[in-house]
Design a protein around this motif. Structure first.
Motif, PDB file in Angstrom:
ATOM      1  N   LEU A   6     -35.218  13.812 -25.884  1.00 41.70           N
ATOM      2  CA  LEU A   6     -33.903  14.130 -26.444  1.00 41.70           C
ATOM      3  C   LEU A   6     -33.244  12.843 -26.925  1.00 41.70           C
ATOM      4  CD1 LEU A   6     -32.499  16.560 -23.691  1.00 41.70           C
ATOM      5  CD2 LEU A   6     -33.597  17.205 -25.842  1.00 41.70           C
ATOM      6  N   ASP A   7     -32.723  12.867 -28.148  1.00 41.73           N
ATOM      7  CA  ASP A   7     -31.925  11.746 -28.642  1.00 41.73           C
ATOM      8  C   ASP A   7     -30.510  11.886 -28.103  1.00 41.73           C
ATOM      9  OD1 ASP A   7     -34.026  10.666 -30.125  1.00 41.73           O
ATOM     10  OD2 ASP A   7     -33.627  12.026 -31.794  1.00 41.73           O
ATOM     11  N   ILE A   8     -29.999  10.826 -27.524  1.00 45.73           N
ATOM     12  CA  ILE A   8     -28.674  10.874 -26.902  1.00 45.73           C
ATOM     13  C   ILE A   8     -27.809   9.708 -27.363  1.00 45.73           C
ATOM     14  CG2 ILE A   8     -29.565  12.022 -24.811  1.00 45.73           C
ATOM     15  CD1 ILE A   8     -29.219   9.254 -23.389  1.00 45.73           C
ATOM     16  N   THR A   9     -26.503   9.905 -27.192  1.00 46.48           N
ATOM     17  CA  THR A   9     -25.531   8.828 -27.393  1.00 46.48           C
ATOM     18  C   THR A   9     -24.771   8.658 -26.092  1.00 46.48           C
ATOM     19  OG1 THR A   9     -25.288   9.374 -29.733  1.00 46.48           O
ATOM     20  CG2 THR A   9     -23.563   8.012 -28.742  1.00 46.48           C
ATOM     21  N   ARG A  39     -23.649   5.450 -13.267  1.00 48.42           N
ATOM     22  CA  ARG A  39     -23.561   6.864 -13.624  1.00 48.42           C
ATOM     23  C   ARG A  39     -23.325   6.957 -15.131  1.00 48.42           C
ATOM     24  NH1 ARG A  39     -20.236  10.839  -9.850  1.00 48.42           N
ATOM     25  NH2 ARG A  39     -22.046  10.342  -8.552  1.00 48.42           N
ATOM     26  N   VAL A  40     -24.257   7.581 -15.815  1.00 48.72           N
ATOM     27  CA  VAL A  40     -24.232   7.646 -17.281  1.00 48.72           C
ATOM     28  C   VAL A  40     -23.902   9.069 -17.724  1.00 48.72           C
ATOM     29  CG1 VAL A  40     -25.624   7.383 -19.371  1.00 48.72           C
ATOM     30  CG2 VAL A  40     -25.942   5.791 -17.464  1.00 48.72           C
ATOM     31  N   LEU A  41     -22.977   9.196 -18.667  1.00 48.60           N
ATOM     32  CA  LEU A  41     -22.682  10.471 -19.315  1.00 48.60           C
ATOM     33  C   LEU A  41     -23.033  10.318 -20.787  1.00 48.60           C
ATOM     34  CD1 LEU A  41     -21.400  13.340 -19.120  1.00 48.60           C
ATOM     35  CD2 LEU A  41     -19.231  12.290 -19.788  1.00 48.60           C
ATOM     36  N   GLY A  99     -21.757   3.875 -26.291  1.00 46.40           N
ATOM     37  CA  GLY A  99     -21.877   3.973 -27.743  1.00 46.40           C
ATOM     38  C   GLY A  99     -23.289   3.803 -28.263  1.00 46.40           C
ATOM     39  N   CYS A 100     -24.223   3.318 -27.420  1.00 47.69           N
ATOM     40  CA  CYS A 100     -25.580   3.092 -27.935  1.00 47.69           C
ATOM     41  C   CYS A 100     -26.343   4.413 -28.009  1.00 47.69           C
ATOM     42  CB  CYS A 100     -26.323   2.064 -27.089  1.00 47.69           C
ATOM     43  SG  CYS A 100     -27.064   2.700 -25.571  1.00 47.69           S
ATOM     44  N   GLU A 101     -27.281   4.465 -28.948  1.00 49.98           N
ATOM     45  CA  GLU A 101     -28.128   5.633 -29.130  1.00 49.98           C
ATOM     46  C   GLU A 101     -29.519   5.319 -28.586  1.00 49.98           C
ATOM     47  OE1 GLU A 101     -28.039   6.569 -33.261  1.00 49.98           O
ATOM     48  OE2 GLU A 101     -25.918   7.145 -33.246  1.00 49.98           O
ATOM     49  N   THR A 102     -30.055   6.225 -27.819  1.00 45.51           N
ATOM     50  CA  THR A 102     -31.377   6.007 -27.239  1.00 45.51           C
ATOM     51  C   THR A 102     -32.038   7.367 -27.024  1.00 45.51           C
ATOM     52  OG1 THR A 102     -32.586   4.915 -25.440  1.00 45.51           O
ATOM     53  CG2 THR A 102     -30.493   5.947 -24.853  1.00 45.51           C
ATOM     54  N   THR A 103     -33.123   7.370 -26.279  1.00 48.27           N
ATOM     55  CA  THR A 103     -33.885   8.594 -26.045  1.00 48.27           C
ATOM     56  C   THR A 103     -34.157   8.743 -24.554  1.00 48.27           C
ATOM     57  OG1 THR A 103     -34.973   8.293 -28.181  1.00 48.27           O
ATOM     58  CG2 THR A 103     -35.969   9.880 -26.684  1.00 48.27           C
ATOM     59  N   VAL A 104     -34.089   9.976 -24.076  1.00 46.92           N
ATOM     60  CA  VAL A 104     -34.526  10.254 -22.706  1.00 46.92           C
ATOM     61  C   VAL A 104     -35.618  11.312 -22.757  1.00 46.92           C
ATOM     62  CG1 VAL A 104     -32.353   9.677 -21.558  1.00 46.92           C
ATOM     63  CG2 VAL A 104     -32.735  12.022 -22.351  1.00 46.92           C
TER      64      VAL A 104
END
Length: 329
Positions: free
Chosen positions: A262-265, A277-279, A306-311
């Motif tokens: 999943l691509d997340i921000t 703790r990340v939201l 604000g960074c975009e990454t993948t989980v």
């Protein structure tokens, strides 16, 4: 606990220890606390304030000859790591030391069952973690059941072999702590277990050979463990525990084999000691992902707001919750 101990009388039902009935409403059986012969550590320890640590333990030893009681009491104080303080009154002991005296007193009775009522709630975190280790060690040495009431999920996960989750007087689920955590029966259990990643999806395919149930999650396809009872098109709620959300090695590209990327921000990061703790919002989905990441890993992966990454979501840890029956018209 008070009903098991014989201090409160149930309105109905039965309490049985092995083949011996301690209470049976239908047969008017009601054994006294003394007849049940158990050890009980109440929430605030219940020590006699005018007796020393040693005398508090001796008070529980009326089942052995008087000449043997002091030596036996000293032995139990040593077994709970309370050396050199037998003559101190409870008021002159720390919370952790009082807890050890209460535990020694309960165990000195050589009870058939040990009952613990939130035994660590009155001590600080550092002491609590030391006591976890001591109780785990003692549990291995004791050939008796230990029943512990706690509101602390970590305590249950650390110490319990079997767990019963109770809310509003009703039993929600029972099983091993890992089973209840990773396979909650329904959403109420998932929330009680502190699981925050609970999402909507639709079943779009069932692959019996590969043992995969495919879910449509927004615009994403999610592979979960196989649930044969679900029909294609069914709307479901699914949950994944924190350990099923993988951030590690994203930069190195090791997540490419995963179905469930999943691509997340990242929207917010809250440092809580050694963890963060990340939201994060998910591209193409209204839901947000919650995760706890070790602080050193968050720094290594350069995670910032604000960074975009993948989980990646571990498919074997995705669990589809039982459908709730409609109770409202």
């Amino acid at each position: 606990l008070r009903m098991i101990a014989g201090l409160n009388k149930p309105q109905s039902g039965e309490i049985r220890y092995g083949n011996v009935s301690w209470f049976c409403g239908d047969k008017s059986i009601q054994l006294t606390p003394q007849q049940r012969h158990l050890g009980y550590v109440p929430q605030h320890f219940g020590l006699f304030p005018n007796l020393t640590a040693l005398e508090n333990v001796i008070a529980a030893l009326d089942h052995i000859p008087k000449s043997e009681r002091a030596a036996r009491a000293k032995d139990w104080l040593e077994r709970v790591n309370l050396h050199g303080l037998p003559d101190r009154l409870p008021a002159n002991l720390s919370g952790g030391q009082r807890q050890r005296v209460a535990l020694a007193r309960a165990l000195a009775r050589e009870p058939s069952v040990l009952l613990l009522d939130e035994p660590f709630s009155a001590v600080d975190r550092e002491t609590r973690e030391r006591l976890y280790l001591e109780l785990a060690r003692l549990k291995e040495q004791l050939a008796i059941p230990v029943i512990m009431v706690t509101h602390d999920l970590n305590e249950a996960l650390l110490l319990a072999d079997s767990m019963i989750l109770i809310s509003q007087g009703k039993m929600l689920q029972q099983g091993s702590p890992r089973e209840v955590l990773t396979r909650p029966r329904d959403e109420a259990v998932a929330k009680q277990m502190g699981l925050r990643n609970i999402f909507d999806a639709h079943v779009i395919a069932q692959e019996e050979e590969r043992q995969i149930t495919w879910l449509k999650f927004g615009e994403h396809l999610i592979a979960s463990t196989y649930f044969e009872s679900l029909d294609v098109g069914t709307k479901v709620r699914w949950v994944i525990p924190n350990q099923g959300v993988r951030f590690n090695s994203i930069k190195q590209g090791r997540l490419c084999r995963s179905f469930n990327k999943l691509d997340i921000t990242i929207e917010s990061m809250l440092v809580m000691g050694e963890t963060v703790r990340v939201l994060a919002s998910v591209v193409g989905v209204k839901h947000k992902i919650n995760a706890e990441v070790p602080l050193h890993l968050a720094k290594k992966l350069e995670l910032v707001e604000g960074c975009e990454t993948t989980v990646a979501l571990k498919s074997e840890l995705i669990h589809i919750l039982e459908l709730q029956t409609e109770t409202e018209s």
